[in-house]
Scaffold this motif. Structure first.
Motif, PDB file in Angstrom:
ATOM      1  N   PRO A  13     -35.975  32.257  35.410  1.00  0.00           N
ATOM      2  CA  PRO A  13     -35.068  33.306  35.890  1.00  0.00           C
ATOM      3  C   PRO A  13     -33.616  33.059  35.479  1.00  0.00           C
ATOM      4  CG  PRO A  13     -36.500  32.544  37.650  1.00  0.00           C
ATOM      5  CD  PRO A  13     -36.702  31.616  36.495  1.00  0.00           C
ATOM      6  N   LYS A  14     -32.947  34.110  35.100  1.00  0.00           N
ATOM      7  CA  LYS A  14     -31.540  34.096  34.673  1.00  0.00           C
ATOM      8  C   LYS A  14     -31.331  33.415  33.327  1.00  0.00           C
ATOM      9  CE  LYS A  14     -29.992  36.065  38.428  1.00  0.00           C
ATOM     10  NZ  LYS A  14     -30.150  37.486  38.468  1.00  0.00           N
ATOM     11  N   TRP A  15     -32.386  32.883  32.718  1.00  0.00           N
ATOM     12  CA  TRP A  15     -32.310  32.350  31.361  1.00  0.00           C
ATOM     13  C   TRP A  15     -33.049  33.286  30.422  1.00  0.00           C
ATOM     14  CZ3 TRP A  15     -34.412  30.948  26.807  1.00  0.00           C
ATOM     15  CH2 TRP A  15     -33.656  30.112  25.972  1.00  0.00           C
TER      16      TRP A  15
ATOM     17  N   TYR B 258     -41.171  31.011  38.596  1.00  0.00           N
ATOM     18  CA  TYR B 258     -40.616  31.977  39.539  1.00  0.00           C
ATOM     19  C   TYR B 258     -39.974  31.207  40.686  1.00  0.00           C
ATOM     20  CZ  TYR B 258     -43.447  35.167  36.826  1.00  0.00           C
ATOM     21  OH  TYR B 258     -44.000  35.885  35.788  1.00  0.00           O
ATOM     22  N   LEU B 259     -38.638  31.303  40.770  1.00  0.00           N
ATOM     23  CA  LEU B 259     -37.885  30.643  41.832  1.00  0.00           C
ATOM     24  C   LEU B 259     -36.495  31.261  41.907  1.00  0.00           C
ATOM     25  CD1 LEU B 259     -35.767  28.854  40.045  1.00  0.00           C
ATOM     26  CD2 LEU B 259     -37.554  27.152  40.121  1.00  0.00           C
ATOM     27  N   ASP B 260     -35.752  30.877  42.929  1.00  0.00           N
ATOM     28  CA  ASP B 260     -34.362  31.293  43.053  1.00  0.00           C
ATOM     29  C   ASP B 260     -33.509  30.229  42.377  1.00  0.00           C
ATOM     30  OD1 ASP B 260     -31.793  32.040  43.747  1.00  0.00           O
ATOM     31  OD2 ASP B 260     -32.163  32.061  45.904  1.00  0.00           O
ATOM     32  N   PRO B 261     -32.866  30.568  41.249  1.00  0.00           N
ATOM     33  CA  PRO B 261     -32.077  29.553  40.546  1.00  0.00           C
ATOM     34  C   PRO B 261     -30.736  29.239  41.218  1.00  0.00           C
ATOM     35  CG  PRO B 261     -31.942  31.637  39.393  1.00  0.00           C
ATOM     36  CD  PRO B 261     -32.919  31.835  40.525  1.00  0.00           C
TER      37      PRO B 261
ATOM     38  N   GLY C  20     -32.879  21.981  28.313  1.00  0.00           N
ATOM     39  CA  GLY C  20     -31.598  21.281  28.218  1.00  0.00           C
ATOM     40  C   GLY C  20     -30.501  21.978  28.992  1.00  0.00           C
ATOM     41  N   GLU C  21     -30.430  23.297  28.852  1.00  0.00           N
ATOM     42  CA  GLU C  21     -29.374  24.056  29.535  1.00  0.00           C
ATOM     43  C   GLU C  21     -29.596  24.094  31.047  1.00  0.00           C
ATOM     44  OE1 GLU C  21     -29.163  27.842  27.494  1.00  0.00           O
ATOM     45  OE2 GLU C  21     -28.341  26.903  25.683  1.00  0.00           O
TER      46      GLU C  21
END
Length: 153
Positions: free
Chosen positions: A49-51, A134-137, A65-66
């Protein structure tokens, strides 16, 4: 995608998924000391998520890595993992705790916070073909202003 050459059992697929999770807890290495990327097929895909979606070991390495640069420590809660098997698909639901650059997290503390996750794997020929995470980053729970129900918590 590789042509399937051997049949795997659910327990064998589970062992690959566990090696992957434990590899994160060890900072990116498998139990044999090999890089975590060795668990992946050459054209595997990973979603975070968000990546977004990473395809192939080079992009997956960049994603890890990021994202990994923001996580100082992580420990998955192995005793409470839930597993679902359907052919090559393995679903693992669980919790974790650790330290993010923005602060600590622990599944269930607070109840609405980060730490609960679900990974959907496809595993064939002892290689991860795909894992969607699937998670809250927002590990440290700092993103409260956009959610009215969290503003006063």
């Amino acid at each position: 995608m590789a042509i399937t050459t051997g049949t795997m059992t659910d327990e064998q697929r589970k062992s690959v998924a566990l090696e992957y999770l434990k590899g994160f807890d060890r900072g990116g290495t498998t139990s044999s000391g090999a890089p975590l990327l060795d668990l992946f097929d050459d054209d595997a895909q990973v979603y975070f998520p968000k990546w977004g979606l990473a395809t192939g070991k080079e992009e997956i390495g960049r994603l890890f890595g990021e994202v990994g640069a923001t996580i100082r420590a992580i420990e998955h809660h192995y005793a409470s993992l839930n597993w679902v098997f359907a052919g090559d698909t393995v679903v693992c639901e669980g919790g974790s705790h650790g330290e993010h650059v923005d602060g600590p997290w622990r599944a269930g503390v607070p109840e609405w916070g980060a730490g609960r996750w679900c990974d959907v794997f496809e595993i064939r020929d002892f290689k991860i073909q795909r894992v969607f995470i699937y998670l809250d980053p927002d590990y440290a729970g700092g993103d409260r202003d956009r959610y009215p129900w969290l503003k006063d918590r």
